[in-house]
Structure formats: structure tokens, C-alpha cells
Design an enzyme around this catalytic site. Structure first.
Site, PDB file in Angstrom:
ATOM      1  N   LYS A 236      -5.185  -1.877  -9.347  1.00 56.13           N
ATOM      2  CA  LYS A 236      -5.536  -1.365  -7.974  1.00 56.13           C
ATOM      3  C   LYS A 236      -6.255   0.123  -8.557  1.00 56.13           C
ATOM      4  O   LYS A 236      -6.280   0.947  -8.045  1.00 56.13           O
ATOM      5  CB  LYS A 236      -4.311  -0.983  -7.155  1.00 56.13           C
ATOM      6  CG  LYS A 236      -4.767  -0.511  -5.857  1.00 56.13           C
ATOM      7  CD  LYS A 236      -4.954  -1.652  -4.962  1.00 56.13           C
ATOM      8  CE  LYS A 236      -5.144  -0.963  -3.591  1.00 56.13           C
ATOM      9  NZ  LYS A 236      -5.891  -2.185  -2.524  1.00 56.13           N
TER      10      LYS A 236
ATOM     11  N   ASP B   3      -4.121  -6.919  -3.928  1.00 56.35           N
ATOM     12  CA  ASP B   3      -4.113  -7.647  -3.014  1.00 56.35           C
ATOM     13  C   ASP B   3      -4.926  -8.801  -2.889  1.00 56.35           C
ATOM     14  O   ASP B   3      -4.541  -9.735  -2.381  1.00 56.35           O
ATOM     15  CB  ASP B   3      -4.391  -6.623  -1.893  1.00 56.35           C
ATOM     16  CG  ASP B   3      -5.536  -5.556  -2.229  1.00 56.35           C
ATOM     17  OD1 ASP B   3      -5.966  -5.434  -3.440  1.00 56.35           O
ATOM     18  OD2 ASP B   3      -6.221  -4.801  -1.209  1.00 56.35           O
TER      19      ASP B   3
ATOM     20  N   TYR C 168       8.603   2.468 -12.583  1.00 51.03           N
ATOM     21  CA  TYR C 168      10.008   2.307 -13.109  1.00 51.03           C
ATOM     22  C   TYR C 168      10.523   3.046 -14.217  1.00 51.03           C
ATOM     23  O   TYR C 168      11.577   3.362 -14.718  1.00 51.03           O
ATOM     24  CB  TYR C 168       9.951   0.877 -13.812  1.00 51.03           C
ATOM     25  CG  TYR C 168       9.945  -0.395 -12.569  1.00 51.03           C
ATOM     26  CD1 TYR C 168       8.577  -0.284 -12.113  1.00 51.03           C
ATOM     27  CD2 TYR C 168      10.907  -1.080 -12.340  1.00 51.03           C
ATOM     28  CE1 TYR C 168       8.536  -1.354 -11.182  1.00 51.03           C
ATOM     29  CE2 TYR C 168      10.793  -2.009 -11.576  1.00 51.03           C
ATOM     30  CZ  TYR C 168       9.628  -2.086 -10.804  1.00 51.03           C
ATOM     31  OH  TYR C 168       9.272  -3.343  -9.806  1.00 51.03           O
TER      32      TYR C 168
ATOM     33  N   ASP D 200       6.113  -7.245 -11.070  1.00 51.32           N
ATOM     34  CA  ASP D 200       7.618  -7.542 -10.430  1.00 51.32           C
ATOM     35  C   ASP D 200       7.286  -8.119  -9.144  1.00 51.32           C
ATOM     36  O   ASP D 200       7.905  -9.192  -8.966  1.00 51.32           O
ATOM     37  CB  ASP D 200       8.591  -6.099 -10.075  1.00 51.32           C
ATOM     38  CG  ASP D 200       9.545  -6.409  -9.788  1.00 51.32           C
ATOM     39  OD1 ASP D 200      10.358  -7.447  -9.806  1.00 51.32           O
ATOM     40  OD2 ASP D 200      10.334  -5.311  -9.469  1.00 51.32           O
TER      41      ASP D 200
ATOM     42  N   ASP E  66       7.605 -13.024  -8.321  1.00 56.28           N
ATOM     43  CA  ASP E  66       8.390 -13.668  -7.240  1.00 56.28           C
ATOM     44  C   ASP E  66       7.512 -14.399  -6.566  1.00 56.28           C
ATOM     45  O   ASP E  66       7.654 -15.643  -6.103  1.00 56.28           O
ATOM     46  CB  ASP E  66       9.117 -12.628  -6.222  1.00 56.28           C
ATOM     47  CG  ASP E  66      10.587 -12.161  -6.784  1.00 56.28           C
ATOM     48  OD1 ASP E  66      10.594 -12.200  -8.232  1.00 56.28           O
ATOM     49  OD2 ASP E  66      11.386 -12.037  -6.170  1.00 56.28           O
TER      50      ASP E  66
END
Ligand code: NAI
Length: 336
Positions: free
Chosen positions: A175, A208, A128, A232, A236
Site C-alpha cells: 500500500k 486492495d 505486529y 495475515d 485467510d
């Protein structure tokens, strides 16, 4: 008895369903008779023509003055070259910590029960940072920026938060098996900070796998500590576990200011139709009340929402009902 001093809150209604859910939330706050006064400020795609930007300096200044803002969603016009208004606000105010408590809403039946976790997201860097360039035609590069300073700051914030809120575990999501340097640095910072909090369990899960674990056993998780992009996406996903974007509130904290906003966007598909679910911004307002040490009012608001859900008569369309934003707000006001 003297009247309590009024505290100013900057109200940024935003775009799309923003003004609708902001009006509904202010109505509920007024019904609670909290000692707050609202100063409205512009931001978003709809004010670009007026100010030449989606985040006017006057709005940033208003938040710096008041120290607290309640913000509706702002739309991002793709292809204009303008950065997202949210990213601009977070940078201007150094709102480094995004905190989204996600819990099963009493009275609202969803696939999962007993979800009670907090998504803690670093808000200022990662992909970002907006640093992209064309290397040669057909090849672009986006820079993922991770610093020791920002990673340590969010990690410390997460552990302090866990300690202050009686939370037992912090899970760093990463990750680092692929991004050994960037996510590796993030994990190093989390590990160092974790050593200062022996009373809080620390664990690490690859992003993941985390997605899979969350849809299988979300009740196992407590505080999820993440860089910006994973945060982010996972916020959700987590909202989906408890009824969707319409029911999850959130807050962004800097050293000097706090901005409270829902997780959802401007919902262009239902904007202007009176169908928005205002619960998420009302939940964000409850977080704001706690921040302002108006705990009793926060509790009354949360109880009123829970009782409307428990009665199950007034539900907005995103939750399978037929009520509009106004009907739902009326129900919350009468529950108060
Ligand atoms: P969105 O969250 O606006 O909508 C996704 C889906 O959820 C839509 O079907 C929408 O109708 C539904 N939905 C969202 N909030 C709802 C609510 N309160 N009540 C009922 N249904 C609701 O996400 P989308 O479509 O990806 O983004 C639209 C715009 O919003 C974009 O310009 C995006 O940049 C912006 N956005 C702004 C955010 C913010 O200001 N914090 C956060 C996310 C997106």
C-alpha cells in the site's frame, strides 16, 4: 538392516481443537512409519496459570534443541496484556518467513479450480511489533515498523524459494501509494532483490486490488510476497479460495529452526466436540516431512488425503459432510 536414526520433533498441541488435530496428525505420521519421535511441549492460553506465560521458555528451548516443531493453534486471551503465543514464539526463534502454499485440493470441489499459489509473509515486524501507546486519552498510536534488513531478508527468501520450487512469478503486495515511507521501503527492497533473479518475473499489486484480483482470477498468481499484516489477512482469503481454513497448511522458517502449523485458530465454537478437520495440520506435517527430506512419506500422505477427498464419502462438517475428526483420520489411515 539397521534401524534409521530417530529424529525428534517438538509437538506443541496448543489450545481448543489443537490437541484433537495434533493427535490425529501424529496418528497418521505413525501409520506412515516415519523415523520421527515426538517430544510434547506446552504453549497457549490454557497453560498461563501453570507458567505465568503462554509461551514458556522450556518450549522455546525444546524447539531450539530439536530444530523442528509441529504446532497446533494457540488461543490469545484478549485483555490480559499477554502478547500472542505465536508472536512470542516467532520473536524468540526469529521465525522470519511464513510460507503458506495454497492449492486446489485434488478431489475437493470449490468455487475455483487450478489455484496454486504461495503466501510468503514477513513474520517479525510491521504492526505486529506490538508497539502501541496512548498519546492522550482517546487517542492511541500503533507503530508500524518496517526495516530494510527484514524486508530484504523476506524478499530474498521469496525469490530463492521461487527459484528452488520452479515458480515463475513473485508479486509484491503493498500500500505504498498511502504508506510511502514504510511500504515504499519494503518495495525498494523487493525491487533490489528482484534484479538478482532475472529468471523470475516480478510485479507489484496494491493490496486492495490484490483482494479483488484474487477472488476473480486466483490462478494468475504464483508467489505473493508481503509484509506481516497483509500476509495475515490474505492468507485467510487465499485459504477460502480452496475450501477454507481446515485445508491449508503452513510453515514458519528461521535461520536455525522451522515450525509447521495450520493457518486456522483454536476454533472455540467446535472445540471439544470431535468435529475439527485435521487436514490443515496434516498438510503442514507433509511440508515438515519434505523439510526433513522424507519426500516419499510426504507424497504418500498428500495422496492419501487426496484419495479420501476424491472418494467424497468421509467429509468433516466444515466441508459440508458429517464426519468427525476421528472418522476422517481413520479414512486417511486406511488410504495409506
Ligand atoms: P479460527 O480459525 O479458530 O475459526 C474461524 C472459523 O473457522 C470457525 O468457525 C471455526 O470453527 C472454523 N475452523 C477453523 N479451523 C477449523 C478446522 N480445522 N476444522 C473445522 N473448522 C475450523 O479463528 P478465530 O475464531 O478468529 O480465532 C480463535 C482463536 O484462535 C483466537 O484466540 C485466535 O487468536 C487464535 N488463532 C490462533 C492461530 C494460531 O495459533 N496459529 C491462528 C489464528 C487464530
Amino acid at each position: 538392516m539397521s534401524e534409521p536414526t530417530l529424529r525428534t520433533v517438538t509437538l506443541i498441541p496448543g489450545d481448543g481443537i489443537g490437541p484433537e488435530v495434533a493427535d490425529a496428525t501424529v496418528r497418521v505420521l505413525q501409520a506412515l512409519k516415519v523415523p520421527l519421535t515426538f517430544e510434547q511441549a506446552d504453549a497457549g492460553a490454557e497453560v498461563v496459570n501453570k507458567y505465568g506465560t503462554n509461551m514458556p521458555q522450556s518450549t522455546v528451548d525444546a524447539v531450539l534443541r530439536s530444530g523442528v516443531a509441529l504446532k497446533g493453534p494457540t488461543g490469545t486471551l484478549v485483555g490480559t496484556g499477554l502478547a500472542s503465543a505465536n508472536v512470542a514464539l516467532r520473536k524468540a526463534l526469529d521465525l522470519f518467513a511464513s510460507v503458506r502454499p495454497v492449492h486446489s485440493v485434488p478431489g475437493l470441489k470449490t468455487r475455483y479450480e487450478g489455484v496454486d499459489l504461495v503466501v510468503m509473509r514477513e513474520n517479525t515486524e510491521d504492526l505486529y511489533a506490538g508497539l502501541e501507546h496512548i498519546v492522550v486519552p482517546g487517542v492511541v498510536e500503533s507503530l508500524k515498523i518496517i526495516t530494510e534488513k527484514a524486508s530484504s531478508r523476506i524478499a530474498r527468501y521469496a525469490f530463492e524459494y521461487a527459484k528452488a520450487h520452479g515458480r515463475k512469478k513473485v508479486t509484491a503486495v503493498h500500500k505504498a501509494n498511502i504508506m510511502k515511507l514504510s511500504d515504499g521501503l519494503f518495495l525498494d527492497c523487493c525491487r533490489k532483490v528482484a534484479r538478482d533473479f532475472p529468471g523470475v518475473v516480478y510485479e507489484e499489486v496494491i493490496v486492495d486490488n490484490m483482494c479483488m484480483q484474487l477472488v476473480r482470477n486466483p490462478e494468475r498468481y504464483d508467489v505473493l510476497l508481503m509484509e506481516n499484516l497483509y500476509g495475515d489477512i490474505l492468507s485467510d482469503l487465499c485459504a477460502g479460495l480452496v475450501g477454507g481454513l481446515g485445508v491449508v497448511g503452513g510453515a514458519n522458517f528461521g535461520e536455525r529452526v522451522a515450525v509447521f502449523e495450520a493457518v486456522h485458530g483454536t476454533a472455540p465454537d467446535i472445540a471439544g466436540k470431535g468435529l475439527a478437520n485435521p487436514t490443515a495440520l496434516m498438510m503442514s506435517a507433509a511440508l515438515m516431512l519434505r523439510h526433513l527430506k522424507l519426500d516419499e512419506a510426504a507424497q504418500r500422505l498428500e495422496r492419501a488425503l487426496a484419495s479420501v477427498f476424491a472418494q467424497g464419502k468421509v467429509r468433516t462438517q466444515d466441508l459440508g459432510g458429517t464426519a468427525g475428526c476421528r472418522d476422517f483420520t481413520d479414512a486417511v489411515v486406511s488410504a495409506l
